[in-house]
Design an enzyme around this catalytic site. Sequence first.
Site, PDB file in Angstrom:
ATOM      1  N   GLY B  12       0.847  -1.193   0.000  1.00 19.47           N
ATOM      2  CA  GLY B  12       0.000   0.000   0.000  1.00 19.47           C
ATOM      3  C   GLY B  12       0.878   1.237   0.000  1.00 19.47           C
ATOM      4  O   GLY B  12       2.050   1.191  -0.377  1.00 19.47           O
ATOM      5  N   PHE B  13       0.304   2.346   0.441  1.00 16.98           N
ATOM      6  CA  PHE B  13       1.075   3.590   0.404  1.00 16.98           C
ATOM      7  C   PHE B  13       2.344   3.513   1.250  1.00 16.98           C
ATOM      8  O   PHE B  13       3.407   3.961   0.829  1.00 16.98           O
ATOM      9  CB  PHE B  13       0.208   4.755   0.919  1.00 16.98           C
ATOM     10  CG  PHE B  13      -0.880   5.146  -0.032  1.00 16.98           C
ATOM     11  CD1 PHE B  13      -2.212   4.886   0.257  1.00 16.98           C
ATOM     12  CD2 PHE B  13      -0.578   5.772  -1.233  1.00 16.98           C
ATOM     13  CE1 PHE B  13      -3.219   5.246  -0.625  1.00 16.98           C
ATOM     14  CE2 PHE B  13      -1.576   6.133  -2.127  1.00 16.98           C
ATOM     15  CZ  PHE B  13      -2.898   5.870  -1.817  1.00 16.98           C
ATOM     16  N   GLY B  14       2.233   2.958   2.477  1.00 13.35           N
ATOM     17  CA  GLY B  14       3.385   2.923   3.374  1.00 13.35           C
ATOM     18  C   GLY B  14       4.502   2.035   2.857  1.00 13.35           C
ATOM     19  O   GLY B  14       5.671   2.440   2.779  1.00 13.35           O
ATOM     20  N   VAL B  78       0.750 -13.677   4.325  1.00 10.06           N
ATOM     21  CA  VAL B  78       1.510 -13.902   5.559  1.00 10.06           C
ATOM     22  C   VAL B  78       0.594 -14.518   6.593  1.00 10.06           C
ATOM     23  O   VAL B  78      -0.546 -14.073   6.792  1.00 10.06           O
ATOM     24  CB  VAL B  78       2.084 -12.569   6.079  1.00 10.06           C
ATOM     25  CG1 VAL B  78       2.671 -12.739   7.461  1.00 10.06           C
ATOM     26  CG2 VAL B  78       3.113 -12.024   5.096  1.00 10.06           C
ATOM     27  N   GLU B 170     -18.403  10.912   0.724  1.00  7.58           N
ATOM     28  CA  GLU B 170     -18.119  10.745  -0.706  1.00  7.58           C
ATOM     29  C   GLU B 170     -19.048   9.710  -1.346  1.00  7.58           C
ATOM     30  O   GLU B 170     -19.553   9.898  -2.459  1.00  7.58           O
ATOM     31  CB  GLU B 170     -16.651  10.384  -0.906  1.00  7.58           C
ATOM     32  CG  GLU B 170     -15.750  11.589  -0.614  1.00  7.58           C
ATOM     33  CD  GLU B 170     -14.265  11.251  -0.536  1.00  7.58           C
ATOM     34  OE1 GLU B 170     -13.922  10.071  -0.333  1.00  7.58           O
ATOM     35  OE2 GLU B 170     -13.454  12.185  -0.672  1.00  7.58           O
ATOM     36  N   ASP B 299      -1.719   2.281   8.576  1.00  6.17           N
ATOM     37  CA  ASP B 299      -2.974   2.078   9.309  1.00  6.17           C
ATOM     38  C   ASP B 299      -2.892   1.001  10.377  1.00  6.17           C
ATOM     39  O   ASP B 299      -3.742   0.959  11.276  1.00  6.17           O
ATOM     40  CB  ASP B 299      -4.098   1.685   8.333  1.00  6.17           C
ATOM     41  CG  ASP B 299      -4.561   2.831   7.461  1.00  6.17           C
ATOM     42  OD1 ASP B 299      -5.530   2.629   6.711  1.00  6.17           O
ATOM     43  OD2 ASP B 299      -3.970   3.926   7.526  1.00  6.17           O
ATOM     44  N   ALA B 315      -3.402   8.327   3.777  1.00  4.01           N
ATOM     45  CA  ALA B 315      -2.269   7.992   2.920  1.00  4.01           C
ATOM     46  C   ALA B 315      -1.010   8.822   3.222  1.00  4.01           C
ATOM     47  O   ALA B 315       0.084   8.254   3.321  1.00  4.01           O
ATOM     48  CB  ALA B 315      -2.676   8.145   1.448  1.00  4.01           C
TER      49      ALA B 315
END
Lengths: 420, 420
Positions: B12-14, B78, B170, B299, B315
């Site tokens: 993901g972003f991280g 995992v 949204e 997160d 993010a």
Amino acid sequence: MGEHRVVVVGAGFGGLEFTRAMGGAPVAVTMIDRRNHHLFQPLLYQVATTSLATSEIAWPVRHLLRGRKDVTTLLGTVTGIDAAGRQVLLEGGGVVPYDTLVIATGARHAYFGHDEWEPFAPGLKTLEDATTIRRRILLAFEKAEREQDPERRQALLTLVVIGGGPTGVELAGTIAELARDTLRGEFRNIDTRETKVVLVEAGDRLLSAFDQKHSAYAKQALERLGVTVELGKPVSQVTADGVAFGGAFLPARTTIWAAGVAASPAAQWLGAAADRAGRVIVEPDLSVPGHSDIFVIGDTASVKRPDGRPVPGVAPAAKQQGRHVAAILRARLAGRAGPGPFAYRHDGDLATIGKRAAVIDFGWLKLTGWPAWWLWGVAHIYFLIGFRNRLAVSLSWLWIYVTGQRSARLITQGDGDSAT
Amino acid sequence: MGEHRVVVVGAGFGGLEFTRAMGGAPVAVTMIDRRNHHLFQPLLYQVATTSLATSEIAWPVRHLLRGRKDVTTLLGTVTGIDAAGRQVLLEGGGVVPYDTLVIATGARHAYFGHDEWEPFAPGLKTLEDATTIRRRILLAFEKAEREQDPERRQALLTLVVIGGGPTGVELAGTIAELARDTLRGEFRNIDTRETKVVLVEAGDRLLSAFDQKHSAYAKQALERLGVTVELGKPVSQVTADGVAFGGAFLPARTTIWAAGVAASPAAQWLGAAADRAGRVIVEPDLSVPGHSDIFVIGDTASVKRPDGRPVPGVAPAAKQQGRHVAAILRARLAGRAGPGPFAYRHDGDLATIGKRAAVIDFGWLKLTGWPAWWLWGVAHIYFLIGFRNRLAVSLSWLWIYVTGQRSARLITQGDGDSAT
């Protein structure tokens, strides 16, 4: 009384073209499909090989028909037809009455009596088929990247396509390009150029409906892409571990079926006579024997050409039949003589092999190679529906052509091998 | 000896930002994710509401990392971490040894102890979530078109979004636009402008992390779109037939959960202390207490801001943490002092309400309305990955803006209500 009620079952090429050709006639049309979208099947193999996304070749039926106030679109699954009572029976209990019924429910894949092969060799008829095949192809490379055993790794890097018609040829060529060009350099433990793509055909040549020279050209073009073409080798066994053909067993973890189709259950719904593939045997005007108010068109109908050969299950045939039935019905409603029996006009054949080769045979025009591929591309873009889609697909193809990159390489629906 | 082996779990972003920031360092990186794609989550609600296609917001991880010869990408799930033996355990039995481990496995939806609500109110964290929600929304209209009973039809035309944060706002705004604009005119038995969209929030305002004025603005903008906003109404029951909140029961056949997330199982894998949402409580340098060779970011980590408030699960926070851990590791490898504790820098908040309104609060810059929407759009396109994707998403949004038409309105995975 109310208007003449027409019910159309199936929003593929035949059903949609019939509906289009009825525009302005004094009818109320109900279009029923068990899916909410019209699928541009000729490009389905491109979703299966990650070149196009699902939304580029499928459009909501009710959106396509929104301008037709005389047309009601319903999402529903037909379970039977009450011909005496003149109504279509839907799953869940609904009924839709008709004055005229047009059945255009298409085809599905068939395994020549070996339905047990289906889980191991999916066919390519629906969007879900395409994303299932896409997932299996991409997963094979992912698993190979993690596989330590050389034999198991080789089986993962071996993909088999069964059936040498246009669908099989297009699939095999594009999978070879995907492995060789698009995925090259993205793996560290495997070299995707070592992928073995095998196209197995029971007959003695590929593209048996085409000119002999085109069959030979397609074979060479595939071999130039690194595909192994096996001719005259009927398949005798398909398992999770591989395919048996020509007296040998090839270990392969990904197999795709492009070798046979059968009709929808329309013949059973009608209790009508059908051919060996289940297609309804229709009168020369495409109506069902004994039911002048029921027409069957497209892949689910058995129609003969003037010379006795069967009309092929291709999009232009379905569209011509749709237009013909519309002409018959409009004549009936106006009280004039109809257009007579249906006469199929064969425009030609097209198939692509990868992104740089194609065969086009229009009789008066025969092309191969690069010019054929561009003409094929232009023709397909033209037949797509809607400006936005033409733009989107053109951009996708331009991107693939220039960069080799395919932008729809998603493994969705989890990582398992479940079929849906 | 070999190079320093870094294993990153989660693309993901991280995880991706950490990997990017390690470019050129003397390490061998293995990136593991259970999906083959990186997902641009801020735009996931647009797939759920048919504005964008899945392939426009998700890209194959190994494609994004192809230029990094020091990075091996593996598709794997995992199941645990052997911290003493320094290896990651994968489903199917594989192990991946590490010298340094970075866990960036994100969040999933949580139902405050009511997991039984999940089948009736799916959350929005993965691509499959988005296509499931999309299918349910579109099916509701299809079923309403065929429904004779007025009460059942109204329940089908009632959609509830639970949770008034950015995701809920949204979703609610875009569903209202979908019903009011995009689908108008495509149905014959129902008027989609009669659709009831209800946004239910337990707290006293929407967008509780934003400025009060922005909360009020968002509520008005939603109401202008025809959304019913229910504040101060915690949900007490969710079933297939509707939602109970504020002492009443609202019959609704489509409900979406945007009200709570919990961390991935990382804390369980590590046997580490976790907060109430399951996030791993990390040291100021983002490492796991007692394991200076294991870092947890994004997160799934519980990190505090200098003023004691928790770092939000957005993010930019994950990316900042990814860069911070990369700086720590690079300093260690070079034998110099590291950057010290992590200090989150909050850039601001953004949320859209339909296609003509948005709120942006960057502290020094506060915008609402049309200019905010354009800036939001430009920022998100900028943060997308890859020129082709920026072009594709820009075109999709331009099309929606100009024509109101959304091009990804497919019901896939059959017509049933199965979650995958």
